[in-house]
Design an enzyme around this catalytic site. Structure first.
Site, PDB file in Angstrom:
ATOM      1  CE1 TYR A  84      -4.079   1.948   0.419  1.00  9.27           C
ATOM      2  CE2 TYR A  84      -2.752   3.224   1.958  1.00  9.27           C
ATOM      3  CZ  TYR A  84      -3.884   3.080   1.191  1.00  9.27           C
ATOM      4  OH  TYR A  84      -4.826   4.079   1.175  1.00  9.27           O
ATOM      5  CB  ALA A 123      -1.725  -4.999   6.931  1.00 11.87           C
ATOM      6  CD  GLU A 170      -6.497  -8.280   2.527  1.00  8.18           C
ATOM      7  OE1 GLU A 170      -7.675  -8.106   2.907  1.00  8.18           O
ATOM      8  OE2 GLU A 170      -5.641  -7.363   2.511  1.00  8.18           O
ATOM      9  CB  CYS A 208       3.766   0.555   6.032  1.00  4.95           C
ATOM     10  SG  CYS A 208       3.883   2.118   6.911  1.00  4.95           S
ATOM     11  CB  ILE A 222       0.453   5.613   8.279  1.00  7.35           C
ATOM     12  CG1 ILE A 222       1.795   5.105   7.723  1.00  7.35           C
ATOM     13  CG2 ILE A 222       0.615   7.013   8.886  1.00  7.35           C
ATOM     14  CD1 ILE A 222       2.358   5.930   6.589  1.00  7.35           C
ATOM     15  CB  THR A 226     -11.396   5.946  10.801  1.00  2.00           C
ATOM     16  OG1 THR A 226     -10.523   5.049  10.083  1.00  2.00           O
ATOM     17  CG2 THR A 226     -11.931   7.010   9.849  1.00  2.00           C
ATOM     18  CG  HIS A 235      -9.341   0.795   8.581  1.00  3.03           C
ATOM     19  ND1 HIS A 235     -10.081  -0.353   8.399  1.00  3.03           N
ATOM     20  CD2 HIS A 235      -8.315   0.716   7.703  1.00  3.03           C
ATOM     21  CE1 HIS A 235      -9.527  -1.090   7.450  1.00  3.03           C
ATOM     22  NE2 HIS A 235      -8.450  -0.464   7.012  1.00  3.03           N
ATOM     23  NE  ARG A 252       9.300   2.951  14.290  1.00  2.00           N
ATOM     24  CZ  ARG A 252       9.573   4.211  14.650  1.00  2.00           C
ATOM     25  NH1 ARG A 252       9.830   5.117  13.726  1.00  2.00           N
ATOM     26  NH2 ARG A 252       9.592   4.561  15.922  1.00  2.00           N
TER      27      ARG A 252
END
Length: 180
Positions: free
Chosen positions: A28, A59, A61, A83, A85, A89, A91, A129
């Site tokens: 993504y 992520a 999946e 990743c 971020i 919301t 989510h 990172r």
């Protein structure tokens, strides 16, 4: 906030037989996952492991793909890369918690995997990172998978067997009587 605390990293394990790793990537944030994957590739190369890479939509999946691949028996270990971020919301919380929990459950089932899914507040945190010259979380996830492969092989080579004099009773059996 990151600190300047020094962290200890284990040396890569010495593996007596070839290792085949699969990196499952949710691209993504492709620039971030490309950095993570660079770290994985360098660590796999340093350990003499072969590496295959597949991509999944997100992520959530990743654990499913790892589980499917683990059941195929084609790979010794797995590296989860993605990743997440924080946004506006909840989510973020769902994706972070559920992907991490699912990967942990796979690990408890004996799947050798390193979790390289970054869960961060900002893009700047992700960049530090993911950078192989920075915190190299991709390389760290690959190293974790390799260490677990080494442990799995070590313990598979020395199975514990019950001695001839050991008594093993099934639930409901009483001593000397068989089943109750």
């Amino acid at each position: 906030m990151a600190s300047n605390t020094q962290h200890h990293e284990l040396a890569l394990p010495r593996l007596d037989a070839p290792v085949r790793l699969l990196a499952v990537v949710a691209p993504y944030y492709k620039d971030i996952t490309d950095g993570l994957l660079s770290g994985v590739r360098a660590t796999a190369d340093a350990a003499g492991a072969s590496l295959d890479v597949i991509e999944v939509p997100g992520a959530l999946e990743i654990p499913t793909a790892v589980g499917l691949a683990a059941r195929s028996g084609q790979y010794d270990g797995f590296v989860a890369l993605g990743c997440v971020i924080r946004g506006e919301t909840t989510h973020y919380d769902t994706v972070c918690n559920d992907s991490s929990r699912a990967l942990t459950l796979l690990g408890l089932q004996g799947v050798c995997l390193g979790n390289g899914i970054l869960t961060v507040e900002t893009m700047a945190q992700a960049q530090v990172r993911a950078d192989p010259a920075g915190q190299n979380k991709g390389g760290g996830a690959a190293a974790a998978a390799l260490h677990l492969v080494a442990l799995a092989r070590r313990w598979a080579a020395t199975p514990q067997k019950a001695a001839a004099h050991d008594v093993i009773r099934l639930a409901g059996e009483l001593e000397g009587q068989g089943k109750a």
